[in-house]
Design a protein around this motif. Structure first.
Motif, mmCIF file in Angstrom:
data_model
loop_
_atom_site.group_PDB
_atom_site.id
_atom_site.type_symbol
_atom_site.label_atom_id
_atom_site.label_comp_id
_atom_site.label_asym_id
_atom_site.label_seq_id
_atom_site.Cartn_x
_atom_site.Cartn_y
_atom_site.Cartn_z
ATOM 1 N N GLY A 51 -3.943 -69.822 -6.800
ATOM 2 C CA GLY A 51 -3.027 -69.370 -5.759
ATOM 3 C C GLY A 51 -2.534 -67.950 -5.892
ATOM 4 N N LEU A 52 -3.069 -67.201 -6.862
ATOM 5 C CA LEU A 52 -2.639 -65.814 -7.088
ATOM 6 C C LEU A 52 -3.665 -64.888 -6.430
ATOM 7 N N ARG A 53 -3.463 -64.630 -5.156
ATOM 8 C CA ARG A 53 -4.419 -63.828 -4.386
ATOM 9 C C ARG A 53 -4.078 -62.341 -4.421
ATOM 10 N N SER A 54 -2.872 -62.016 -4.875
ATOM 11 C CA SER A 54 -2.450 -60.630 -5.059
ATOM 12 C C SER A 54 -2.253 -60.386 -6.543
ATOM 13 N N ILE A 55 -2.601 -59.167 -6.990
ATOM 14 C CA ILE A 55 -2.740 -58.902 -8.423
ATOM 15 C C ILE A 55 -2.255 -57.489 -8.731
ATOM 16 N N ARG A 56 -1.634 -57.311 -9.897
ATOM 17 C CA ARG A 56 -1.418 -55.975 -10.464
ATOM 18 C C ARG A 56 -2.494 -55.721 -11.513
ATOM 19 N N ASP A 57 -3.133 -54.575 -11.405
ATOM 20 C CA ASP A 57 -4.178 -54.204 -12.363
ATOM 21 C C ASP A 57 -4.136 -52.692 -12.525
ATOM 22 N N GLY A 58 -4.965 -52.152 -13.406
ATOM 23 C CA GLY A 58 -4.817 -50.733 -13.684
ATOM 24 C C GLY A 58 -6.104 -49.986 -13.963
ATOM 25 N N LEU A 59 -5.989 -48.675 -13.798
ATOM 26 C CA LEU A 59 -7.055 -47.747 -14.146
ATOM 27 C C LEU A 59 -6.729 -47.127 -15.495
ATOM 28 N N ARG A 60 -7.761 -46.607 -16.147
ATOM 29 C CA ARG A 60 -7.577 -45.922 -17.427
ATOM 30 C C ARG A 60 -7.976 -44.462 -17.235
ATOM 31 N N TRP A 61 -6.961 -43.651 -16.957
ATOM 32 C CA TRP A 61 -7.184 -42.254 -16.614
ATOM 33 C C TRP A 61 -7.938 -41.524 -17.723
ATOM 34 N N HIS A 62 -7.642 -41.856 -18.973
ATOM 35 C CA HIS A 62 -8.285 -41.136 -20.075
ATOM 36 C C HIS A 62 -9.788 -41.374 -20.105
ATOM 37 N N LEU A 63 -10.253 -42.526 -19.599
ATOM 38 C CA LEU A 63 -11.690 -42.789 -19.514
ATOM 39 C C LEU A 63 -12.297 -42.167 -18.253
ATOM 40 N N ILE A 64 -11.522 -42.072 -17.206
ATOM 41 C CA ILE A 64 -12.034 -41.582 -15.935
ATOM 42 C C ILE A 64 -12.176 -40.067 -15.929
ATOM 43 N N GLU A 65 -11.254 -39.359 -16.570
ATOM 44 C CA GLU A 65 -11.318 -37.894 -16.603
ATOM 45 C C GLU A 65 -11.416 -37.389 -18.040
ATOM 46 N N PRO A 66 -12.548 -37.656 -18.712
ATOM 47 C CA PRO A 66 -12.684 -37.201 -20.102
ATOM 48 C C PRO A 66 -12.831 -35.688 -20.218
ATOM 49 N N THR A 67 -13.298 -35.073 -19.134
ATOM 50 C CA THR A 67 -13.441 -33.621 -19.047
ATOM 51 C C THR A 67 -12.643 -33.152 -17.841
ATOM 52 N N PRO A 68 -11.912 -32.050 -17.952
ATOM 53 C CA PRO A 68 -11.058 -31.612 -16.846
ATOM 54 C C PRO A 68 -11.796 -31.511 -15.514
ATOM 55 N N GLY A 69 -11.292 -32.247 -14.523
ATOM 56 C CA GLY A 69 -11.822 -32.157 -13.176
ATOM 57 C C GLY A 69 -13.103 -32.912 -12.921
ATOM 58 N N GLN A 70 -13.629 -33.616 -13.923
ATOM 59 C CA GLN A 70 -14.866 -34.378 -13.757
ATOM 60 C C GLN A 70 -14.551 -35.860 -13.972
ATOM 61 N N TYR A 71 -14.928 -36.683 -12.983
ATOM 62 C CA TYR A 71 -14.525 -38.082 -12.986
ATOM 63 C C TYR A 71 -15.699 -39.007 -13.245
ATOM 64 N N ASP A 72 -15.473 -39.925 -14.170
ATOM 65 C CA ASP A 72 -16.448 -40.958 -14.508
ATOM 66 C C ASP A 72 -15.825 -42.295 -14.099
ATOM 67 N N TRP A 73 -16.381 -42.922 -13.069
ATOM 68 C CA TRP A 73 -15.784 -44.117 -12.509
ATOM 69 C C TRP A 73 -16.337 -45.415 -13.108
ATOM 70 N N SER A 74 -17.113 -45.313 -14.172
ATOM 71 C CA SER A 74 -17.789 -46.500 -14.702
ATOM 72 C C SER A 74 -16.815 -47.532 -15.266
ATOM 73 N N SER A 75 -15.607 -47.131 -15.636
ATOM 74 C CA SER A 75 -14.623 -48.090 -16.150
ATOM 75 C C SER A 75 -13.814 -48.737 -15.038
ATOM 76 N N PHE A 76 -13.880 -48.190 -13.832
ATOM 77 C CA PHE A 76 -13.045 -48.679 -12.736
ATOM 78 C C PHE A 76 -13.848 -49.270 -11.584
ATOM 79 N N LEU A 77 -14.952 -48.647 -11.219
ATOM 80 C CA LEU A 77 -15.691 -49.082 -10.032
ATOM 81 C C LEU A 77 -16.121 -50.550 -10.113
ATOM 82 N N PRO A 78 -16.619 -51.046 -11.255
ATOM 83 C CA PRO A 78 -16.969 -52.473 -11.313
ATOM 84 C C PRO A 78 -15.769 -53.389 -11.051
ATOM 85 N N MET A 79 -14.578 -53.002 -11.501
ATOM 86 C CA MET A 79 -13.380 -53.810 -11.248
ATOM 87 C C MET A 79 -13.023 -53.769 -9.767
ATOM 88 N N LEU A 80 -13.079 -52.597 -9.167
ATOM 89 C CA LEU A 80 -12.778 -52.449 -7.748
ATOM 90 C C LEU A 80 -13.731 -53.280 -6.900
#
Length: 382
Positions: A51-80
């Protein structure tokens, strides 16, 4: 009585997603160590079954932007994408205490980096989903400012700079909201902070004033966001959308002393705290985190739910209650097993054991708040 309508389910499940650095320099990653990263889709499906159809979850910014201005979505896109497949409505935490090591949180660049990152997240979410998105930009500004800026409990490991850190986090939140709205004007925002109550151990004027000052500090970040405190930060009413209230059994305490027991005359009913927050801001409320450890999990949910019900009867616009964390996790400081969740750690197949006492109470409260919905499946996982 207020009728909740913001979320797909009145009861939500929240996944612990802290990824800060501790005082010893070690970075935590609770999404990984709880097994949620590996079993995200199975977890979302499990919560929907209950019955829990709404959820709080999170992104990990340190994994997504390991280099300034360059985004790696591999830690988030599968969850999304997993959430989309399961039809789960997610409130995404953009930053749960952690940020990339190449950014100095004290400098203006932190605000700029966070806004660009937030806009990039919003574009990705918009590309992948037709849903109205929900975001929690920076988790618990007040607690983070105290823990990271005053007592060096975790990053940025400072002392005596809590108010300065609070200003910086508010600036970053405002910039992120502006950036996200440029991408998707539909976006909704939950500003999450703990609700507290502090009592002086005696009636001497000094301690009474100190306790009340501490209690009132819980409003500072929200006041800054809506522009009633330090308006030079850029706040305004449009930046305080949904007020997220985190509430646990130790959120009331004696000044410089122990927690106040719930049976004490000094304990303030939770419904009164909710009513005060509503009177101050006139915004929708979400109990964004609540839970207890061990066998008292069901009893705590019963208390919180009863208090929310009474508050709603008086017109307080509470939109939901989030069980947090919804799965057990290892403690921040000592890795001990913290038995707090509706579900435990996963086995080799991703199956999580159910805590039957909390499940039974959840079922009872789901019927109370929405008696016309089909009952959730509340039996142990096979």
């Amino acid at each position: 009585m207020h009728q909740a309508s913001l979320f797909d389910s009145f009861f939500l499940g929240g996944f612990e997603c802290s990824n800060h650095r501790r005082s010893d320099g070690r970075r935590l990653d609770l999404i990984d160590v709880t097994g949620h990263e590996q079993w995200a889709e199975q977890d979302y499906a499990l919560l929907r079954q209950h019955g829990l159809r709404s959820i709080r979850d999170g992104l990990r910014w340190h994994l997504i932007e390991p280099t300034p201005g360059q985004y790696d979505w591999s830690s988030f896109l599968p969850m999304l994408q997993a959430a989309e497949r399961q039809g789960s409505q997610i409130i995404w935490d953009l930053c749960h205490y952690g940020w990339p090591d190449h950014i100095d949180i004290w400098r203006p660049g932190f605000v700029e980096h966070f806004a660009r990152y937030a806009a990039a997240v919003a574009q990705l979410v918009k590309d992948e989903s037709d849903r109205v998105p929900f975001y929690s930009p920076l988790n618990e500004i007040s607690f983070w400012s105290w823990a990271g800026g005053d007592v060096a409990y975790f990053n940025p490991m400072a002392r005596g700079r809590g108010f300065e850190l609070k200003h910086q986090l508010v600036r970053a939140t405002i910039a992120a909201i502006d950036a996200i709205r440029e991408v998707d004007p539909r976006a909704r925002f939950v500003q999450v902070d703990p609700a507290i109550h502090v009592v002086a151990p005696n009636d001497r004027p000094g301690p009474v004033r100190e306790a009340e000052d501490f209690r009132l500090s819980q409003f500072q970040a929200w006041d800054m966001l809506c522009g009633t405190l330090w308006p030079g930060l850029g706040g305004g009413p449009e930046y305080l959308d949904i007020v997220g209230v985190n509430y646990y059994s130790d959120n009331q305490w004696y000044l410089n002393g122990p927690p106040i027991e719930r049976n004490s005359p000094d304990y303030r009913p939770f419904r009164g705290i909710l009513a005060e927050i509503h009177h101050r801001y006139r915004r929708p409320l979400l109990v964004a985190e609540t839970g207890a450890e061990g066998d008292v999990r069901g009893d705590w949910l019963h208390y919180v739910s009863e208090q929310v019900w009474l508050a709603m009867q008086q017109g307080v616009p509470v939109e939901g209650i989030c069980l947090y964390p919804v799965v057990d996790y290892p403690g921040w400081t000592d890795d001990r097993h913290c038995p707090v969740g509706l579900f435990g750690f996963p086995d080799a197949n991703g199956e999580r054991p159910l805590h039957q006492g909390l499940a039974d109470e959840l079922q009872a409260q789901q019927v109370r708040f929405n008696p016309h919905t089909e009952p959730a499946i509340l039996t142990s996982s096979p």
